[in-house]
Design an enzyme around this catalytic site. Structure first.
Site, PDB file in Angstrom:
ATOM      1  N   CYS A 134       2.537  19.974 -17.212  1.00 49.23           N
ATOM      2  CA  CYS A 134       2.901  19.070 -18.372  1.00 49.23           C
ATOM      3  C   CYS A 134       3.724  19.735 -19.522  1.00 49.23           C
ATOM      4  O   CYS A 134       3.362  20.932 -19.961  1.00 49.23           O
ATOM      5  CB  CYS A 134       1.728  18.461 -19.179  1.00 49.23           C
TER       6      CYS A 134
ATOM      7  N   GLN B 145       0.842  -1.074   0.074  1.00 45.26           N
ATOM      8  CA  GLN B 145      -0.131  -0.074   0.014  1.00 45.26           C
ATOM      9  C   GLN B 145       0.862   1.223  -0.169  1.00 45.26           C
ATOM     10  O   GLN B 145       0.431   2.326  -0.369  1.00 45.26           O
ATOM     11  CB  GLN B 145      -1.013   0.074   1.305  1.00 45.26           C
TER      12      GLN B 145
ATOM     13  N   ALA C  75       9.367  -4.428  12.238  1.00 39.24           N
ATOM     14  CA  ALA C  75       9.354  -5.216  11.121  1.00 39.24           C
ATOM     15  C   ALA C  75      11.138  -5.349  11.092  1.00 39.24           C
ATOM     16  O   ALA C  75      11.637  -6.436  10.617  1.00 39.24           O
ATOM     17  CB  ALA C  75       8.999  -4.577  10.085  1.00 39.24           C
TER      18      ALA C  75
ATOM     19  N   GLY D 128       2.988  -4.548   8.817  1.00 38.29           N
ATOM     20  CA  GLY D 128       3.086  -2.991   9.266  1.00 38.29           C
ATOM     21  C   GLY D 128       1.998  -2.424   8.422  1.00 38.29           C
ATOM     22  O   GLY D 128       1.869  -1.388   7.894  1.00 38.29           O
TER      23      GLY D 128
ATOM     24  N   HIS E  62      -1.518   1.436  -3.980  1.00 46.05           N
ATOM     25  CA  HIS E  62      -1.889   2.839  -4.006  1.00 46.05           C
ATOM     26  C   HIS E  62      -1.058   3.499  -5.033  1.00 46.05           C
ATOM     27  O   HIS E  62      -0.746   4.943  -4.719  1.00 46.05           O
ATOM     28  CB  HIS E  62      -2.019   3.529  -2.649  1.00 46.05           C
TER      29      HIS E  62
ATOM     30  N   ASP F 164       6.156   4.386  -1.323  1.00 41.18           N
ATOM     31  CA  ASP F 164       7.929   5.068  -1.015  1.00 41.18           C
ATOM     32  C   ASP F 164       8.673   4.562  -2.070  1.00 41.18           C
ATOM     33  O   ASP F 164      10.022   4.901  -2.101  1.00 41.18           O
ATOM     34  CB  ASP F 164       8.230   5.032   0.211  1.00 41.18           C
TER      35      ASP F 164
ATOM     36  N   ASN G  66       3.853  -6.859  13.422  1.00 43.93           N
ATOM     37  CA  ASN G  66       3.565  -5.771  13.896  1.00 43.93           C
ATOM     38  C   ASN G  66       3.549  -5.304  15.164  1.00 43.93           C
ATOM     39  O   ASN G  66       2.862  -6.342  15.891  1.00 43.93           O
ATOM     40  CB  ASN G  66       1.910  -5.423  13.270  1.00 43.93           C
TER      41      ASN G  66
ATOM     42  N   CYS H 204       1.580  19.357 -22.789  1.00 40.47           N
ATOM     43  CA  CYS H 204       0.223  20.424 -22.997  1.00 40.47           C
ATOM     44  C   CYS H 204       0.014  21.468 -21.932  1.00 40.47           C
ATOM     45  O   CYS H 204      -1.281  22.218 -22.106  1.00 40.47           O
ATOM     46  CB  CYS H 204      -1.046  19.272 -23.135  1.00 40.47           C
TER      47      CYS H 204
HETATM   48  N1  APR Z   1       7.225  -2.478  12.144  1.00 38.26           N
HETATM   49  C1  APR Z   1       5.930  -2.877  11.664  1.00 38.26           C
HETATM   50  N2  APR Z   1       4.756  -2.358  11.862  1.00 38.26           N
HETATM   51  C2  APR Z   1       4.793  -0.955  12.283  1.00 38.26           C
HETATM   52  C3  APR Z   1       6.023  -0.206  12.920  1.00 38.26           C
HETATM   53  C4  APR Z   1       7.172  -0.807  12.470  1.00 38.26           C
HETATM   54  N3  APR Z   1       8.310  -0.525  13.084  1.00 38.26           N
HETATM   55  N4  APR Z   1       5.757   0.873  13.344  1.00 38.26           N
HETATM   56  C5  APR Z   1       4.315   0.907  13.128  1.00 38.26           C
HETATM   57  N5  APR Z   1       3.887  -0.285  12.559  1.00 38.26           N
HETATM   58  C6  APR Z   1       2.463  -0.461  12.221  1.00 38.26           C
HETATM   59  C7  APR Z   1       1.423   0.313  13.165  1.00 38.26           C
HETATM   60  O1  APR Z   1       1.207  -0.523  14.463  1.00 38.26           O
HETATM   61  C8  APR Z   1       0.129   0.126  12.003  1.00 38.26           C
HETATM   62  O2  APR Z   1      -0.594  -1.050  12.342  1.00 38.26           O
HETATM   63  O3  APR Z   1       2.293   0.135  10.889  1.00 38.26           O
HETATM   64  C9  APR Z   1       0.806   0.243  10.780  1.00 38.26           C
HETATM   65  C10 APR Z   1       0.761   1.719  10.366  1.00 38.26           C
HETATM   66  O4  APR Z   1      -0.783   1.928  10.145  1.00 38.26           O
HETATM   67  P1  APR Z   1      -1.233   3.065   8.920  1.00 38.26           P
HETATM   68  O5  APR Z   1      -0.205   4.234   9.185  1.00 38.26           O
HETATM   69  O6  APR Z   1      -2.467   3.216   8.980  1.00 38.26           O
HETATM   70  O7  APR Z   1      -0.483   2.557   7.630  1.00 38.26           O
HETATM   71  P2  APR Z   1      -1.320   1.676   6.547  1.00 38.26           P
HETATM   72  O8  APR Z   1      -2.083   0.509   7.206  1.00 38.26           O
HETATM   73  O9  APR Z   1      -0.263   1.204   5.494  1.00 38.26           O
HETATM   74  O10 APR Z   1      -2.649   2.699   5.779  1.00 38.26           O
HETATM   75  C11 APR Z   1      -2.999   2.133   4.718  1.00 38.26           C
HETATM   76  O11 APR Z   1      -4.094   4.097   4.359  1.00 38.26           O
HETATM   77  O12 APR Z   1      -4.202   6.556   4.424  1.00 38.26           O
HETATM   78  C12 APR Z   1      -4.144   5.517   3.659  1.00 38.26           C
HETATM   79  O13 APR Z   1      -3.099   5.025   1.398  1.00 38.26           O
HETATM   80  C13 APR Z   1      -2.922   5.309   2.948  1.00 38.26           C
HETATM   81  O14 APR Z   1      -1.581   3.278   2.157  1.00 38.26           O
HETATM   82  C14 APR Z   1      -2.124   3.977   3.191  1.00 38.26           C
HETATM   83  C15 APR Z   1      -3.456   3.090   3.692  1.00 38.26           C
HETATM   84 ZN    ZN Z   2      -0.236  16.867 -20.768  1.00 42.12          ZN
END
Ligand code: APR
Ligand code: ZN
Length: 253
Positions: free
Chosen positions: A157, A110, A242, A197, A128, A113, A223, A160
Site C-alpha cells: 500500500c 462467480q 455458451a 457455465g 466472488h 474476469d 453448458n 501505509c
Molecule cells: N460454455 C459453457 N460452459 C462451459 C464451457 C463453455 N464453452 N466450457 C466449460 N463449461 C462448463 C463446464 O462444463 C463446467 O460446468 O463450465 C463449468 C466450469 O466449472 P468450474 O471450473 O468449476 O467453474 P465454476 O462453476 O464457475 O466454479 C465456481 O469455484 O473455485 C471456485 O471461486 C471459484 O468462482 C469459482 C467457483
Molecule cells: Zn494501507
C-alpha cells in the site's frame, strides 16, 4: 419431454429458446467460469482446470496471510497473466444486449474476469469479487491492478505500506454482503433464470439457482456438460458451449 427434446445437440430449438427469453418479464443470468472459456480463460475444474493443474492452496486466505509473497507469485501465474488480454465472447455480448433490450435485469457472476462489464453489462453482481482491484489489508485503500502493482512482490500500500490483497474472495473468506444479498433478491424476482457455465459445486453461490427455482422461476441452463443443477432444477437444458449457443440465439432475438 420438453427438456429431453432440447437435450440432443442437433435438436436444440434456438427459435423457441429466444422466444422464451423475449417473453420473460424478469430474466436473470447466473454465470461461472464456463462462460469465459471461449474467451481463453481456463476454468477451475474439468478439462484444463486450474485447480487440478496448480492446486488451490495459494487461493486460501490462511495461506495468503502467512505467505503473501508465494501466494502473489502463484496468483500472477495462475490468474493475472492468463486474463491480461482476454476479451468478452458472444455470450457476454448477447447478455449485455439483452440488458439494453430491458430483458436481462441482472447478471450474478462467480467470475472475477470483469468480462461481463467489458461487454457492456451494467448490473453485475460479483459474488466472488474481482481481479480488477487489490485492497490494502490494513487501511482498506483500493488500487486498480496494473503492471506496476503486479511487478511488486508482494504489492504494498502506498499509504501505509501494508500488503495488498486481490479484491476477490479467497477460500475461507465471506462473500461480499451487498452483491450476495442483491443476488438473492433478484433470483427470487426472476421468472427466467439462466445458468451459464458453472458446475454448481461451490457454496454459498450455488444455492442461488435453487432460490430462483423455489420462487417459481423457469430455469434454463447452457453448458456442454450436465452440472449439479441439470437433473434437479433445470427446465430447459441447452447442451452447448455458451458462445455457440448465444450466436444461434441472437439470430432470433
Ligand atoms: N460454455 C459453457 N460452459 C462451459 C464451457 C463453455 N464453452 N466450457 C466449460 N463449461 C462448463 C463446464 O462444463 C463446467 O460446468 O463450465 C463449468 C466450469 O466449472 P468450474 O471450473 O468449476 O467453474 P465454476 O462453476 O464457475 O466454479 C465456481 O469455484 O473455485 C471456485 O471461486 C471459484 O468462482 C469459482 C467457483
Ligand atoms: Zn494501507
Amino acid at each position: 419431454l420438453f427438456a429431453l427434446l432440447l437435450y440432443n445437440n442437433y435438436m436444440i430449438d434456438y427459435k423457441l429458446i429466444a422466444k422464451t427469453i423475449k417473453e420473460s418479464k424478469y430474466a436473470v443470468a447466473f454465470t461461472g467460469a464456463g462462460i469465459s472459456v471461449e474467451s481463453g480463460v481456463p476454468p477451475f475444474r474439468g478439462e484444463n482446470g486450474l485447480w487440478e493443474k496448480h492446486g488451490s492452496q495459494f487461493a486460501e486466505i490462511s495461506y495468503f496471510v502467512k505467505h503473501p509473497k508465494e501466494s502473489w507469485g502463484s496468483l500472477k501465474k495462475v490468474f493475472y497473466d492468463p486474463i491480461t488480454d482476454v476479451k468478452p465472447n458472444k455470450a457476454h455480448i448477447v447478455l449485455a444486449n439483452l440488458e439494453k433490450m430491458g430483458i436481462m435485469r441482472s447478471i450474478i457472476t462467480q467470475n472475477i474476469d470483469n468480462l461481463h462489464q467489458d461487454a457492456g453489462s451494467k448490473i453485475v453482481y460479483e459474488l466472488h469479487g474481482t481481479a480488477k482491484y487489490a485492497v490494502c489489508m490494513k487501511c482498506k485503500s483500493r488500487y486498480k491492478i496494473n503492471k506496476d502493482i503486479l511487478d511488486m512482490n508482494p504489492p504494498s500500500c502506498e499509504k501505509c505500506g501494508s500488503v495488498l490483497k486481490p479484491d476477490f474472495v479467497f477460500f475461507g473468506e465471506q462473500l461480499p454482503a451487498l452483491d450476495f444479498n442483491s443476488s438473492i433478491e433478484d433470483s427470487q424476482k426472476s421468472d427466467l433464470f439462466i445458468i451459464i457455465g458453472t458446475g454448481g459445486e461451490v457454496m454459498p453461490a450455488a444455492q442461488i439457482p435453487h432460490l430462483a427455482k423455489r420462487a417459481n422461476a423457469k430455469i434454463m441452463e447452457i453448458n456442454p456438460e450436465p452440472s449439479s443443477f441439470t437433473n434437479y432444477i433445470v427446465d430447459i437444458y441447452v447442451q452447448e458451449k455458451a458462445g455457440i449457443a448465444f450466436t444461434e440465439i441472437e439470430k432470433y432475438l
